[in-house]
Write a protein that holds these residues in place. Structure first.
Motif, mmCIF file in Angstrom:
data_model
loop_
_atom_site.group_PDB
_atom_site.id
_atom_site.type_symbol
_atom_site.label_atom_id
_atom_site.label_comp_id
_atom_site.label_asym_id
_atom_site.label_seq_id
_atom_site.Cartn_x
_atom_site.Cartn_y
_atom_site.Cartn_z
ATOM 1 N N THR A 1 0.829 -1.200 0.000
ATOM 2 C CA THR A 1 0.000 0.000 0.000
ATOM 3 C C THR A 1 0.867 1.255 0.000
ATOM 4 O OG1 THR A 1 -0.160 -0.026 2.425
ATOM 5 C CG2 THR A 1 -1.894 -1.133 1.189
ATOM 6 N N GLU B 1 0.979 2.217 -3.566
ATOM 7 C CA GLU B 1 -0.302 2.688 -4.064
ATOM 8 C C GLU B 1 -0.683 4.042 -3.483
ATOM 9 O OE1 GLU B 1 -1.605 1.479 -6.571
ATOM 10 O OE2 GLU B 1 -0.330 -0.297 -6.625
ATOM 11 N N LYS C 1 1.471 6.362 -5.577
ATOM 12 C CA LYS C 1 1.146 6.328 -6.998
ATOM 13 C C LYS C 1 -0.200 6.982 -7.277
ATOM 14 C CE LYS C 1 0.157 3.035 -10.742
ATOM 15 N NZ LYS C 1 0.053 1.591 -11.087
ATOM 16 N N ILE C 2 -1.205 6.673 -6.472
ATOM 17 C CA ILE C 2 -2.552 7.163 -6.706
ATOM 18 C C ILE C 2 -2.790 8.528 -6.083
ATOM 19 C CG2 ILE C 2 -5.008 6.723 -6.257
ATOM 20 C CD1 ILE C 2 -4.358 3.733 -6.333
ATOM 21 N N ALA D 1 -7.918 6.548 -2.950
ATOM 22 C CA ALA D 1 -7.398 5.215 -3.266
ATOM 23 C C ALA D 1 -8.389 4.203 -2.712
ATOM 24 C CB ALA D 1 -6.019 5.011 -2.660
ATOM 25 N N CYS E 1 -9.118 0.798 -1.685
ATOM 26 C CA CYS E 1 -8.408 -0.425 -1.314
ATOM 27 C C CYS E 1 -9.374 -1.557 -0.965
ATOM 28 C CB CYS E 1 -7.481 -0.130 -0.139
ATOM 29 S SG CYS E 1 -6.568 -1.559 0.462
ATOM 30 N N PHE F 1 -7.105 -0.585 -6.870
ATOM 31 C CA PHE F 1 -5.875 -1.306 -7.197
ATOM 32 C C PHE F 1 -5.934 -2.716 -6.627
ATOM 33 C CE2 PHE F 1 -5.121 0.691 -3.112
ATOM 34 C CZ PHE F 1 -4.426 -0.253 -2.387
ATOM 35 N N SER G 1 -3.274 -5.991 -5.387
ATOM 36 C CA SER G 1 -1.893 -6.188 -4.955
ATOM 37 C C SER G 1 -1.069 -7.066 -5.886
ATOM 38 C CB SER G 1 -1.872 -6.788 -3.545
ATOM 39 O OG SER G 1 -2.458 -5.912 -2.613
ATOM 40 N N GLN H 1 1.553 -5.741 -8.128
ATOM 41 C CA GLN H 1 2.659 -4.981 -7.565
ATOM 42 C C GLN H 1 3.737 -5.866 -6.927
ATOM 43 O OE1 GLN H 1 2.206 -1.969 -8.437
ATOM 44 N NE2 GLN H 1 0.016 -2.155 -8.869
#
Length: 271
Positions: free
Chosen positions: A70, A73, A76-77, A178, A180, A210, A212, A215
């Motif tokens: 995370t 993410e 990134k997000i 984000a 999750c 997203f 996992s 990634q």
């Protein structure tokens, strides 16, 4: 070929879960299993000491999250910047506790929502959140968010969905979300509707989900980034350990009502 017969316990789902998860959906059984490794093989036998309890185990269609990923993410997000206002739901769980600390390391103002006074104290006194509230004690989510964020929210890391997500959408212009998880929706036959979607347009809000497994290749990079923080004591992790495989059904089902404090695991052996 070396063989060893040992006693074995296992927990299995009786069937696909519909509606709210219950312990009766899970079955504990005991038998024997033959352990064997072909002679001359480089294979080894592995003994599990701990098992991870995660919502996806009971719910078809949910996705397992690797908490350490995370970090990527969040950046990134959401691209958090120093001084921005960050809100994290289910903030004492496996993912939320880390996200809040990551944002704090970036100089953000961080608030988390949880389901008990014990968890509020954990966030503020151990995990370093600026503020936290027990959503079960708040009659109006909008009022609670306004109290904690009088100037609005820049970033929301969503682990819950539902009413909290709906209330958050009236965030600052160019806010980032984000997505999750949505644990509040997993047990519902009919998911709750979102009424404030128009705010995405007027506030130019960006929402991105997203998974996992896309990634995994970033794991070495995550270690390089996070291990120094752990060694310096700037990053801590809280676990809720259920002793024995026989207690894993209650631990697993308890995730959906917020019984766990930290990452939920079951200890199945100690040596």
């Amino acid at each position: 070929m070396a063989k060893l017969e040992v006693s074995s316990k296992r927990v299995m789902l009786r069937n696909y879960v519909t509606g709210f998860s219950q312990e009766t959906y899970l079955e504990l059984s005991q038998g024997t299993i033959v352990l064997k490794v072909p002679q001359g093989s480089n294979a080894i036998l592995v003994k599990n000491l701990y098992l991870s309890c995660d919502p996806y185990i009971c719910k078809k269609g949910t996705v397992y999250r690797k908490p350490y990923l995370t970090y990527h993410e969040l950046f990134k997000i959401c691209s958090p910047k120093k001084g921005e206002h960050v809100f994290v739901s289910a903030a004492s769980g496996a993912v939320g506790q880390l996200v809040g600390q990551f944002a704090k390391l970036m100089g953000c103002y961080v608030v988390g929502s949880v389901g008990s006074k014990e968890k509020v104290d954990l966030l503020k006194n151990k995990l370093g959140f600026n503020e936290a509230f027990n959503y079960k004690e708040e009659h109006e989510l909008d009022a609670a968010l306004k109290r904690c964020f009088p100037e609005g929210i820049d970033i929301y890391f969503d682990n819950v969905g539902g009413k909290i997500l709906d209330a958050i959408l009236n965030m600052r212009t160019r806010g980032r979300i984000a997505a999750c998880g949505m644990v509040s929706q997993y047990n519902l036959e009919q998911p709750e509707s979102i009424k404030n979607l128009i705010s995405i347009i007027s506030k130019q809000v960006c929402i991105q989900g997203f998974v996992s497994h896309e990634q995994y290749h970033l794991y070495p990079q995550m270690l390089d980034t996070l291990l120094p923080y752990i060694r310096e004591g700037k990053l801590v992790y809280v676990e809720d350990i259920a002793e024995g495989l026989e207690r894993s059904p209650a631990a697993l089902v308890g995730l959906f009502s917020g019984h766990n404090v930290g990452k939920q695991v079951a200890a199945v052996a100690h040596e």
